[in-house]
Design a protein around this motif. Structure first.
Motif, mmCIF file in Angstrom:
data_model
loop_
_atom_site.group_PDB
_atom_site.id
_atom_site.type_symbol
_atom_site.label_atom_id
_atom_site.label_comp_id
_atom_site.label_asym_id
_atom_site.label_seq_id
_atom_site.Cartn_x
_atom_site.Cartn_y
_atom_site.Cartn_z
ATOM 1 N N PRO A 51 0.811 -1.215 0.000
ATOM 2 C CA PRO A 51 0.000 0.000 0.000
ATOM 3 C C PRO A 51 0.845 1.266 0.000
ATOM 4 N N HIS B 243 -0.727 2.506 -5.679
ATOM 5 C CA HIS B 243 -1.644 1.543 -5.089
ATOM 6 C C HIS B 243 -2.990 2.241 -4.979
ATOM 7 N N GLY C 13 -5.975 1.520 -3.791
ATOM 8 C CA GLY C 13 -6.840 1.480 -2.628
ATOM 9 C C GLY C 13 -8.250 1.051 -2.958
ATOM 10 N N THR C 14 -9.161 1.396 -2.079
ATOM 11 C CA THR C 14 -10.535 0.946 -2.253
ATOM 12 C C THR C 14 -11.413 2.101 -2.720
ATOM 13 N N PRO D 41 -15.315 -0.295 3.340
ATOM 14 C CA PRO D 41 -14.146 0.073 4.127
ATOM 15 C C PRO D 41 -14.052 1.579 4.344
ATOM 16 N N PRO D 42 -13.463 1.976 5.412
ATOM 17 C CA PRO D 42 -13.146 3.399 5.558
ATOM 18 C C PRO D 42 -11.847 3.682 4.810
ATOM 19 N N PRO E 152 -5.410 3.681 6.072
ATOM 20 C CA PRO E 152 -4.971 3.956 7.435
ATOM 21 C C PRO E 152 -4.426 5.360 7.712
ATOM 22 N N CYS F 96 -9.719 9.471 10.955
ATOM 23 C CA CYS F 96 -10.584 8.433 11.479
ATOM 24 C C CYS F 96 -12.036 8.829 11.192
ATOM 25 N N MET F 97 -12.930 7.928 11.458
ATOM 26 C CA MET F 97 -14.326 8.130 11.090
ATOM 27 C C MET F 97 -14.939 9.422 11.632
ATOM 28 N N ASN G 62 -6.631 4.823 20.842
ATOM 29 C CA ASN G 62 -5.455 5.345 20.141
ATOM 30 C C ASN G 62 -5.839 6.128 18.907
ATOM 31 N N CYS G 63 -6.923 5.743 18.276
ATOM 32 C CA CYS G 63 -7.362 6.500 17.102
ATOM 33 C C CYS G 63 -7.830 7.874 17.528
ATOM 34 N N ASP G 64 -8.655 7.901 18.553
ATOM 35 C CA ASP G 64 -9.203 9.169 19.010
ATOM 36 C C ASP G 64 -8.077 10.110 19.428
#
Lengths: 826, 580
Positions: free
Chosen positions: B292, B297, B299-300, B342-343, B346, B350-351, B456-458
């Motif tokens: 990736p 690349h 991705g989605t 998918p979101p 990486p 974040c969402m 950890n994301c937050d």
């Protein structure tokens, strides 16, 4: 709930191997009245509870490792070891009923019925069509189904790989419609050896699908496939904001190495060209440090009102040895929402476990089936409560025994009686039974005996007898093992006392070390022979080992003595009173041709508690899973045992000298390059030319430098006193030389030839010359000249001269009695 | 795989060998016939392969060889060396030996044992080619002896293998050079790969890589040509389209860039067709696993959609951005049951941040009401994770000063809600939202870093700099709200605080200056003006820290429009009284 007595009913018996069923592979699922069961063999049974008979038996091409049901589609998915996943339509299953099957209803059969069943499966076995294989993959270890997505876990050579597939419907093109996601659990390394190899893994990984409360995924699907719906709070805290926002199911994955990790399913959909990035997709929740055998969810808080759907508020992961992780949401002191992860210890080894709808978790060990209640009866969600234990989790888990042993797979029946629970269990002996528990009332209701229920009563009694007899046989085995361990320990104590109490005189168990040269693998090798002699009244049995530590001199100068020495541990295989046992070890020279003298050989008797007591720690050996033994022993520290020093022997230059010049055809003393060598070797040796054994500076030194000489003088009087009577009949010079070389194999030749000087060869091939002559020392004492004996050591190698000199000094300093003891009997 | 006979010659009886050979030839013919896409044919081919595998196991020699393999792994190059240097090498064995060497080369190429591979090829080429280390050159000069006509049949002959090896190693080498920045060498390697015999999907990859390479070398037109051929060639349009969008971005052609991205989104919505399993050794098998991190690349679909939406927002196409963001959210959230979505990749946001960006885009596009809906949706979806504030904060008994931890995106949601209200003209609601935002922001302590396993994301979403800017933005926003409702003193307080919070933030100072002037606090205003003057003369340490896109957008709303005029105007009004 103390003293829960379940009502146990036997439903059917299934084939099982002689040693009983092994835990880990059998599976059982319920759908309505149907029970789907695999015992770890290649058969999958369908049993109808209402009709009380087996409706179908399917035969797969390999061991069945996992079953999943997709209730809505009426499909059964089966993982067949080293083959892949098969899909069977349940409607098809019920059509192929064969009613004349006599295998069920064998409640009245006695214990040996298993053996008769052993060879032949029931008559109506349906071989599974190879076309039913929807996902051929030999590396699959487990899988789960969610809606129409198949989640598999495969074991790669270096890592576990999770893959997502579109599940095919029965009747559709059987091949899965394609992979929709893949990620490698790179941080978790699978055990060596892939499942392609014939040996099956001891522990299979466990998958569990968890959905958030509000998820639009139909809950009925989840129930069927062993998934759970989790309360939003715990879900968000454990799996993150993204998973919550996406309302994505999460796959929890418990691995045999103890890792517990999770993957948010919706993030796993990656393009086929690139597997997902494990760092972003896989989160490790915990490390249980023992194989994870079960993941489940519970409802621990009582619901305020009568809410229709109760979602789990607590996740549980169980390790093989009983380590239990409980995860719950809680408030911390500052009022923040935090996930609480707490570890408990339950009795192990855990064979299987199951969670019901309430707060109870059931887990089975070889000796018992226990129920653990995690219900929190405190005030829910109140951070102001000063004494509220964090997370509303109990500080201790108290398992309550159900008096059923050796259950290898468990399932909580959906048809629970009012206020109670019904478990379906498969025992190690292949018996399928139901256990009905009354979780509410403390005492079982007394029932009036009427004619109508007498039959039922008798049936129950019989069931009870089976349970008890299975339990008794397992407990008896455990007691026998403990007794045996105690007997062994007693013996060991006797031996230790006998050895430790004798301070003077010959010890009841002794070890003598002698050295000799021999030819091993075309190389001359100095070997030490340790002779263990048992003259005590006790015998050395299983658990005893002789440890021989060889410490070379160059290492002796280093600080960390213990670690640099080589220790050989040889198990003593039954040494009865009066018997002897011999061990021969090579001392050197090593590959580099160097033998660092002196070498100290210490012999110790070691008694391993692990070996003897360890066996008794496993309650039953009916689970012939070798890993069980290994793991239970972890309780004992690695080095735990009794250590009894026996002897210490120093091998110096004088013992290692060889005398090729003395060799006569009929003498056995082997010399360097003895004629027995390989002709090719001899040829090569000849090609390389004489003196080739010495290379580099040593050979130069030998050629061009005069030999190093050292002389030691010792008073004749003192020497006579030391030698005692043994020198009678020979000159003192000869006697002295014999004394010096007393421990050398060539001493007999010396004695026979009455030599006073001798030319020997050191282990590395250089010459060592020993000359003994009488001298008069004049300048030492005022009283006049002293008669003395001069021992002259001469060698072309300074190092060897020093070693020989050191050995001579050592002889002189040794206490007289030790000298006499070693005097050979003439 | 191909199967060699020389090892079989160790079978003692010729008749056995003949039988073996007969079966081999039959299976090879079957496999060759079976090549095709239909399921039945695949099955046939699979059966043939299975048969060949069994045949292989018949050879005791090979079986032991297989068991030895792990141990031999290191010694393999040594074995090759001794075999090839052996003086008694029979000439009739040479074709088979070269064939075997080609297989070995394929294995080494796929496992990255390039050193061993080079050595092997050097030995095979003999000493005349000297010490060339160039793998491509070695492969090209590899002179394969002609196969004997009576040799047993094989699935793939040595020449075919060599061509595959050449293409694969050229592409690998080109990629490596592209990553390490040796562009001209990368170009020649990739061109070499493109000129070779190359299956369509690989050709698309090679052309895309060529496009990347040429773009980096500053030849956008040539790069475009390659990308166009890549698009014409295959059915994998993702990578070339993504690369095209980068190219247009570099050229400053925003319309074309966004169009490429739109096409990319569409291209990625087409599901992959499953490909037939490969029977032979093809270039794809020898390529490194997709990474990736590589520039092409693709991705989605949702990743592409996000890229499109955020680029629209960044380039000022707020309406398009809003639509794309709404599409994206729908794609991610309403992904109806069978379809999982998918979101973004990486490194993306974040969402929750994606929701915030969507809200910001909606406000920017003048759709305040929709923005409010998005914010409410976010808060309601996350409500179970938010601290129950009134009940907790009212608890004075414990006397704890610490407040619940709250992720910064919650505060940001209130900030955006406030701005939506501003747009709707509801100053009162706006001010109350800003106040809630500030309350949360100032209570958030920095020490609660050690959070549960989930956060950890937050945490990672918002850096310290961003948090500081967020506070300043909230203060200025509320200040502006006070100004609008005529409460200059309260506004002054907020502006002052924001200047203290972020001394480098000039927007705060300007707003403060204006308010001071309005309140006629001349001395303070003058002092501030001098400070501002000094600051503007200093080299601007530009805001290089990257802020979340929603915050950037929000900051642009509260930026005073007329810096220069304001300063000049103030200067004249300031100087007048001095002259007096």
């Amino acid at each position: 709930m103390v003293g829960l007595t379940p009502r146990v009913d036997y439903l059917a018996g299934f084939c099982c191997p002689l040693g009983g069923l092994a835990a880990g592979k059998p599976r059982m699922l319920c759908l309505g009245a149907e029970i789907f069961l695999s015992t770890g063999s290649e058969l999958v049974y369908v049993y109808d509870r209402e009709r009380g008979l087996l409706t179908a038996v399917y035969k797969f091409p390999g061991q069945v490792w996992h079953l999943e049901l997709l209730a809505l589609r009426r499909a059964l998915y089966v993982l067949c070891a080293r083959r892949g996943i098969y899909c069977l339509s349940l409607d098809q299953a019920s059509r192929s009923v064969s009613q004349d099957d006599g295998d069920d209803k064998d409640d009245g059969d006695d214990g040996d019925s298993e053996d008769s069943q052993d060879g032949e499966p029931p008559s109506s076995v349906i071989p599974v069509d190879p076309d039913a294989c929807v996902l051929p993959d030999a590396t699959l270890c487990t899988f789960t189904v969610l809606d129409d997505v198949l989640i598999t876990l495969a074991q790669g050579p270096t890592q576990w790989k999770m893959q997502l597939f579109k599940c095919p419907c029965p009747g559709e093109d059987p091949r899965p419609r394609g992979q929709i996601g893949e990620v490698e659990l790179s941080t978790c390394i699978p055990p060596a050896g892939s499942p392609r190899e014939p040996t099956a893994p001891h522990f299979l990984p466990v998958l569990c699908c968890v959905s958030p409360q509000g998820s639009r995924v139909l809950h009925s699907h989840l129930r069927g496939s062993g998934g759970f719906t989790l309360e939003e709070t715990l879900f968000g805290l454990l799996f993150g904001a993204d998973a919550s926002l996406l309302e994505s199911p999460v796959i929890l994955c418990g691995l045999p190495d103890g890792h517990l990790c999770c993957v948010v399913l919706k993030t796993l959909v990656t393009s086929r060209l690139a597997p997902g990035d494990p760092k972003a997709l896989v989160k490790i929740l915990h490390h249980l440090e023992e194989p994870v055998v079960f993941i489940g969810a519970l409802r621990t808080e009582l619901l305020a009102e009568d809410v229709e759907e109760s979602h789990s508020d607590c996740l549980v992961a169980l390790g093989h040895h009983g380590r239990t992780l409980v995860m719950k949401a809680s408030w911390d002191e500052a009022g923040n929402l935090v996930p609480v992860l707490r570890e408990y210890c339950l009795p192990g080894p855990v064979l299987c476990a199951a969670c019901g709808r309430g707060s109870c978790m059931y887990h089975s060990t070889p000796s018992d089936l226990c129920v653990v209640d995690l219900a929190w009866r405190g005030t829910p969600w109140d951070p102001t409560q000063p004494d509220g234990s964090p997370g509303g989790l109990p500080s201790l888990l108290c398992p309550t025994t159900l008096n059923v042993c050796s259950v290898v797979t468990l399932s909580v029946s959906p048809r629970a009686p009012e206020g109670g629970a019904e478990l379906l269990a498969l025992s190690a002996k292949g018996r399928l039974m139901t256990c009905r528990l009354d979780l509410n009332s403390e005492t079982p209701c007394p029932t009036r005996v009427t004619a109508a229920n007498t039959g039922q009563k008798i049936k129950e009694f019989l069931s009870g007898i089976f349970t008890v007899s299975e339990r008794v046989s397992s407990l008896k085995k455990a007691v026998d093992q403990r007794n045996k361990a105690l007997t062994c320990l007693n013996e060991a104590m006797n031996v230790s006392c006998a050895l430790l109490s004798t301070e003077e005189g010959p010890r009841p168990i002794s070890c003598t070390t002698t050295t000799s040269w021999s030819r091993l693998q075309l190389q001359d090798m100095l070997t030490a022979t340790c002779l263990l002699e048992n003259s005590s009244d006790f015998s050395l049995d299983q658990g005893w080992a002789l440890c021989v530590q060889v410490l070379t001199s160059s290492r002796a100068s280093e600080l960390d003595l213990a670690s640099s020495a080589v220790t050989y541990t040889i198990p003593v295989d039954r040494l009865g009173p009066g018997s002897r046992w011999e061990v021969t070890l090579p001392l050197g020279p090593g590959e580099d041709g160097v033998l660092d003298l002196p070498v100290t050989v210490s012999c110790t008797l070691f008694y391993s508690l692990r070996e003897v007591v360890g066996g008794a720690l496993i309650p039953s050996d009916s689970f012939n899973d070798p890993s069980l033994d290994e793991h239970s022993l972890d309780v004992l520290p690695e080095q735990e045992g009794i250590c009894l020093p026996l002897s210490k022997h120093t091998v110096d230059m004088l013992q290692c000298l060889r005398f090729p010049s003395l060799a006569t055809p009929h003498m056995q003393a082997p010399g360097p390059l003895s004629p027995a060598s390989d002709p090719v070797d001899t040829f090569l040796g000849a090609c390389l030319g004489p003196g080739s054994e010495l290379a580099g500076p040593a050979s130069l030194q030998a050629k061009y430098l005069p030999p190093s000489v050292a002389a030691i003088k010792m008073s004749v009087e003192l020497l006579r006193a030391t030698l005692g009577d043994s020198h009678s009949g020979v000159s003192l010079c000869c006697a002295t030389l014999q004394w010096l070389l007393a421990e050398n194999a060539a001493v007999d030749i010396l004695r026979a030839r009455a030599l006073s000087s001798v030319q020997g060869v050191a282990p590395d091939g250089t010459d060592v010359h020993l000359i003994v002559r009488e001298v008069v020392v004049t300048d030492l004492c005022l009283a006049g000249p002293i008669q003395a004996m001069e021992i002259q050591v001469e060698s072309s190698s300074l190092a060897n001269m020093c070693r020989a000199h050191h050995a001579v000094i050592g002889r002189m300093q040794a206490p007289p009695h030790t000298l006499r003891i070693r005097e050979p009997a003439s | 795989m191909s199967h060699e006979t020389p090892l079989g010659s160790s079978a003692p009886h010729a008749s056995c060998l003949d039988l073996w050979r007969e079966r081999n030839d039959q299976l090879v013919r079957q496999a060759k016939v079976a090549q095709g896409l239909s399921l039945r044919r695949q099955q046939l081919a699979q059966d043939a392969l299975e048969g060949l595998r069994e045949l292989l196991h018949c050879l005791q020699v090979l079986e032991t060889q297989e068991q030895l393999e792990p141990r031999l792994e290191r010694g393999l190059s040594g074995l090759w060396d001794s075999v090839l240097h052996s003086s008694s090498l029979l000439p009739e064995l040479l074709p088979a030996l070269h064939h075997l060497a080609a297989l070995q080369a394929a294995l080494w190429l796929s496992t990255d044992h390039l050193g061993d591979l080079t050595l092997l090829l050097q030995t095979l080429n003999g000493s005349q080619s000297g010490t060339s280390e160039d793998l491509l050159l070695l492969l090209k000069t590899w002179n394969l002896p002609a196969e004997e006509s009576d040799a047993p049949l094989t699935l793939q002959d040595a020449r075919d293998l060599r061509d595959v090896l050449l293409t694969a190693s050229a592409y690998r080498q080109g990629l490596q050079e592209l990553i390490t920045g040796r562009l001209s060498r990368a170009l020649s390697s990739l061109q070499e790969a493109a000129s070779g015999l190359c299956p369509q999907p690989v050709l698309v990859q090679v052309y895309t890589a060529l496009g990347t390479c040429l773009r980096k070398m500053g030849s956008p037109q040539k790069a475009l040509l390659y990308l166009v051929s890549a698009l014409k060639g295959g059915s994998t349009w993702g990578p070339p389209l993504l690369e095209a969008s980068r190219l247009y971005r570099q050229l400053g052609n925003t319309a074309a860039e966004l169009e490429s991205l739109e096409l990319l989104v569409e291209a990625l919505s087409i599901p992959h067709s499953s490909e037939a399993p490969q029977l032979l050794i093809e270039v794809e098998l020898l390529l490194p696993p997709p990474d990736p991190a590589l520039p092409f690349h693709s991705g989605t679909q949702s990743q592409a959609k996000y890229l499109l939406a955020s680029r629209c927002l960044q380039t000022g196409r707020a309406e398009d951005a809003a639509e794309h963001y709404l599409d994206l959210l729908a794609l991610l959230l309403d992904g109806s049951e069978p379809k999982f979505s998918p979101p973004p990749c990486p490194p993306g946001p974040c969402m929750p941040e994606m929701f915030l960006e969507a809200a910001a885009a909606l406000i920017q596009a003048g759709r305040a009401q929709d923005a409010l809906t998005v914010c409410e949706e976010l808060l309601s979806r996350m409500s179970s994770l938010l601290p129950k504030m009134p009940q907790l904060w009212g608890d004075a008994r414990k006397g704890t000063k610490e407040s619940p931890h709250c992720p910064p995106w919650v505060s940001a949601t209130y900030l955006l809600q406030g701005h939506a209200w501003v747009q709707l003209g509801a100053q009162k609601e706006a001010i109350s939202e800003f106040s809630r935002c500030l309350e949360l922001l100032f209570r958030a302590t920095h020490k609660d870093k050690e959070q549960g396993p989930a956060s950890n994301c937050d945490q990672g979403c918002t850096s310290d700099v961003a948090l500081q800017q967020l506070r300043a933005a909230a203060l200025i926003s509320r200040g502006l709200g006070w100004v609008a409702s005529g409460q200059d003193t309260k506004a002054l307080q907020d502006f002052l605080l924001s200047v203290q919070m972020c001394p480098g933030n000039q927007d705060a100072s300007f707003h403060l200056l204006q308010t001071l002037r309005r309140l006629d606090r001349r001395d303070e205003a003058t002092a501030l003006w001098w400070r501002l003057e000094a600051q503007t003369k200093l080299p601007q340490e530009n805001a290089t820290w990257s802020l979340p896109l929603y915050l950037e957008t929000c900051l642009s709303w509260i930026r005073p429009h007329d810096h220069e005029t304001l300063l000049e105007e103030f200067q004249t009004s300031l100087l007048e009284p001095r002259d007096l």
